[in-house]
Design a protein around this motif. Structure first.
Motif, PDB file in Angstrom:
ATOM      1  N   THR A 233       0.396  -1.668  -0.086  1.00 19.97           N
ATOM      2  CA  THR A 233      -0.035  -0.306   0.019  1.00 19.97           C
ATOM      3  C   THR A 233       1.133   1.617  -0.056  1.00 19.97           C
ATOM      4  O   THR A 233       0.642   2.396  -0.976  1.00 19.97           O
ATOM      5  CB  THR A 233      -1.010   0.067   0.823  1.00 19.97           C
ATOM      6  OG1 THR A 233      -1.883  -1.119   1.021  1.00 19.97           O
ATOM      7  CG2 THR A 233      -1.796   1.708   1.174  1.00 19.97           C
TER       8      THR A 233
ATOM      9  N   THR B  65       1.133   3.849  -3.113  1.00 24.25           N
ATOM     10  CA  THR B  65       0.674   5.460  -2.646  1.00 24.25           C
ATOM     11  C   THR B  65       1.430   6.799  -3.454  1.00 24.25           C
ATOM     12  O   THR B  65       0.725   7.190  -4.380  1.00 24.25           O
ATOM     13  CB  THR B  65      -0.355   5.413  -1.588  1.00 24.25           C
ATOM     14  OG1 THR B  65      -1.681   4.195  -0.590  1.00 24.25           O
ATOM     15  CG2 THR B  65      -1.339   6.535  -0.914  1.00 24.25           C
TER      16      THR B  65
ATOM     17  N   SER C 254      -9.454   2.497  -1.308  1.00 28.67           N
ATOM     18  CA  SER C 254      -8.835   1.711  -1.512  1.00 28.67           C
ATOM     19  C   SER C 254     -10.083  -0.052  -1.413  1.00 28.67           C
ATOM     20  O   SER C 254     -10.845   0.239  -0.327  1.00 28.67           O
ATOM     21  CB  SER C 254      -7.994   1.407  -0.242  1.00 28.67           C
ATOM     22  OG  SER C 254      -7.827   0.572   0.395  1.00 28.67           O
TER      23      SER C 254
ATOM     24  N   GLN D 276      -8.984  -2.828  -1.571  1.00 30.43           N
ATOM     25  CA  GLN D 276      -7.690  -3.738  -0.729  1.00 30.43           C
ATOM     26  C   GLN D 276      -8.246  -4.698   0.653  1.00 30.43           C
ATOM     27  O   GLN D 276     -10.047  -3.912   1.389  1.00 30.43           O
ATOM     28  CB  GLN D 276      -6.256  -3.466   0.040  1.00 30.43           C
ATOM     29  CG  GLN D 276      -6.374  -2.334  -1.146  1.00 30.43           C
ATOM     30  CD  GLN D 276      -4.776  -1.331  -1.141  1.00 30.43           C
ATOM     31  OE1 GLN D 276      -4.813   0.186  -0.499  1.00 30.43           O
ATOM     32  NE2 GLN D 276      -3.872  -1.722  -1.331  1.00 30.43           N
TER      33      GLN D 276
ATOM     34  N   ASN E  70      -6.289  -0.072   5.185  1.00 27.83           N
ATOM     35  CA  ASN E  70      -4.896   0.397   4.582  1.00 27.83           C
ATOM     36  C   ASN E  70      -5.474   2.488   4.399  1.00 27.83           C
ATOM     37  O   ASN E  70      -4.847   2.804   4.218  1.00 27.83           O
ATOM     38  CB  ASN E  70      -4.779  -0.113   3.043  1.00 27.83           C
ATOM     39  CG  ASN E  70      -4.566  -1.664   2.917  1.00 27.83           C
ATOM     40  OD1 ASN E  70      -3.846  -1.931   3.950  1.00 27.83           O
ATOM     41  ND2 ASN E  70      -5.591  -2.119   3.289  1.00 27.83           N
ATOM     42  N   GLU E  71      -6.908   2.431   4.353  1.00 28.23           N
ATOM     43  CA  GLU E  71      -7.327   3.851   3.856  1.00 28.23           C
ATOM     44  C   GLU E  71      -6.402   4.940   5.601  1.00 28.23           C
ATOM     45  O   GLU E  71      -6.159   5.887   4.812  1.00 28.23           O
ATOM     46  CB  GLU E  71      -8.684   3.923   4.825  1.00 28.23           C
ATOM     47  CG  GLU E  71      -9.693   3.266   3.002  1.00 28.23           C
ATOM     48  CD  GLU E  71      -9.520   1.683   3.574  1.00 28.23           C
ATOM     49  OE1 GLU E  71     -10.565   1.258   3.042  1.00 28.23           O
ATOM     50  OE2 GLU E  71      -9.284   1.579   4.523  1.00 28.23           O
TER      51      GLU E  71
ATOM     52  N   ILE F  55      -3.391   4.976   3.564  1.00 30.04           N
ATOM     53  CA  ILE F  55      -3.492   6.082   2.408  1.00 30.04           C
ATOM     54  C   ILE F  55      -3.720   7.924   2.769  1.00 30.04           C
ATOM     55  O   ILE F  55      -2.783   8.677   2.246  1.00 30.04           O
ATOM     56  CB  ILE F  55      -4.769   5.852   1.722  1.00 30.04           C
ATOM     57  CG1 ILE F  55      -4.234   3.935   0.593  1.00 30.04           C
ATOM     58  CG2 ILE F  55      -5.173   6.794   0.419  1.00 30.04           C
ATOM     59  CD1 ILE F  55      -5.445   3.683   0.677  1.00 30.04           C
TER      60      ILE F  55
END
Length: 341
Positions: free
Chosen positions: A81, A85, A100, A102, A106-107, A110
């Motif tokens: 990630t 990004t 995202s 995924q 992962n936000e 990001i």
């Protein structure tokens, strides 16, 4: 709608092909040159019981893609990630967003790179596998959800939802994307446990011997979510409330039965985690998906011994010091106190 999809594997490839077939303006990016070459030569092929077609769509490797997009869908493996990004950031317009699609949380990463206001969350639970360059197997439908990380449903949220309904007509926008992501974290921990074996998802979850393990593992994850003020959401047979200590007797067992039924309907019999370990012989997303939960748990003073041990056992399989077997699952199960549920 115009999309740049960064990561054209199982998730990104499936969504991208369907969206392009519905006349959305889609560009694919993938780091595997052979995959990109196959897509450009013959189109991206979707196989399986739900849809079978080949779609022409432009594809590039990260080093040669050019231009800016308002909407970039990030669909790489979770442990890629941060690098992905940073690589896509020059292609994100000033008012654009990264979505995202995924597994994991992962936000958070990001948002730390492009800014929270340019980050949109998504939860996708359909079953798909990368088979070979240019070919994706779409094996089973699942929840498709988009939502802002601050809980406000904006016009861009509904625009993405409406476009994604050309992929799955049940796609929704939610004010509680964290609820879906944490619900998937709990279910995802159970999937990582099933991947300790060579059993199918359905057969592993149906094992009465390991029922208390799956329930206790989900409870650990949900306790961390509660400590962070998150109300997990239900999806595809997984009901987070059924795993809470306060749930009615038998609720978790009924939810497990629903999960078994959901997975038996899918042509994707094994998880992507299992496929990474058994077929592709590569590292899994365990640190990015479950390691982060252990870290957040420590910060919240919530014990997660089963989750931490599960991370270790997955690494043991990755480095070849343990086999994928029911015996390895039993190592984890031995940590569950008798009568824990």
């Amino acid at each position: 709608m115009r999309f740049l999809i960064w990561g054209a594997g199982a998730i990104g490839g499936t969504m991208g092909a369907h969206l392009a077939r519905a006349d959305h303006d889609v560009t694919l990016v993938d780091s595997v040159a052979e995959h990109v070459d196959a897509i450009n030569a013959s189109g991206i092929a979707i196989t399986g019981p739900i849809a079978s077609f080949t779609q022409r769509v432009p594809a590039y490797t990260p080093d040669i893609v050019a231009g800016e997009w308002d909407t970039i869908v990030l669909a790489t493996k979770a442990h890629h990630t941060e690098a992905a990004t940073r690589a896509l950031a020059p292609h994100l317009s000033a008012g654009g967003c990264v979505v995202s699609a995924q597994n994991g949380l992962n936000e958070l990463a990001i948002a730390g790179i492009v800014g929270a206001e340019r980050t949109v969350g998504a939860f996708v639970n359909f079953g798909a596998d990368y088979l070979e360059p240019g070919v994706i197997h779409y094996g089973g439908r699942g929840a498709v959800v988009v939502g802002e990380i601050d809980g406000i449903v904006r016009s861009r949220t509904t625009q993405i939802r409406d476009a994604w309904r050309d992929f799955d007509d049940r796609a929704i926008a939610t004010p509680n994307i964290w609820g879906y992501l944490w619900g998937k974290e709990a279910y995802g921990a159970m999937l990582f446990a099933t991947a300790l074996t060579n059993e199918s998802i359905a057969d592993a979850l149906a094992s009465r011997v390991h029922r208390e393990l799956y329930i206790t593992l989900a409870r650990e994850i949900l306790a961390v979510a509660a400590a962070r003020g998150v109300n997990p959401e239900s999806f595809d047979g997984f009901d987070p409330s059924a795993y809470l200590p306060s749930a009615p007797r038998g609720a978790a067992e009924r939810s497990l039965a629903d999960l078994v039924a959901h997975n038996r309907r899918s042509a994707k019999t094994h998880s992507g985690i299992w496929r990474d370990l058994a077929v592709r012989k590569r590292p899994t997303e365990v640190d990015a998906q479950l390691g982060i939960v252990v870290t957040l748990a420590r910060a919240a003073d919530v014990p997660t011994p089963l989750t931490a041990r599960l991370v270790e056992l997955i690494h043991d399989i990755e480095n070849g010091s343990r086999p994928q077997s029911v015996a390895t699952l039993d190592v984890l199960a031995s940590m569950v106190p008798a009568g824990a549920t």
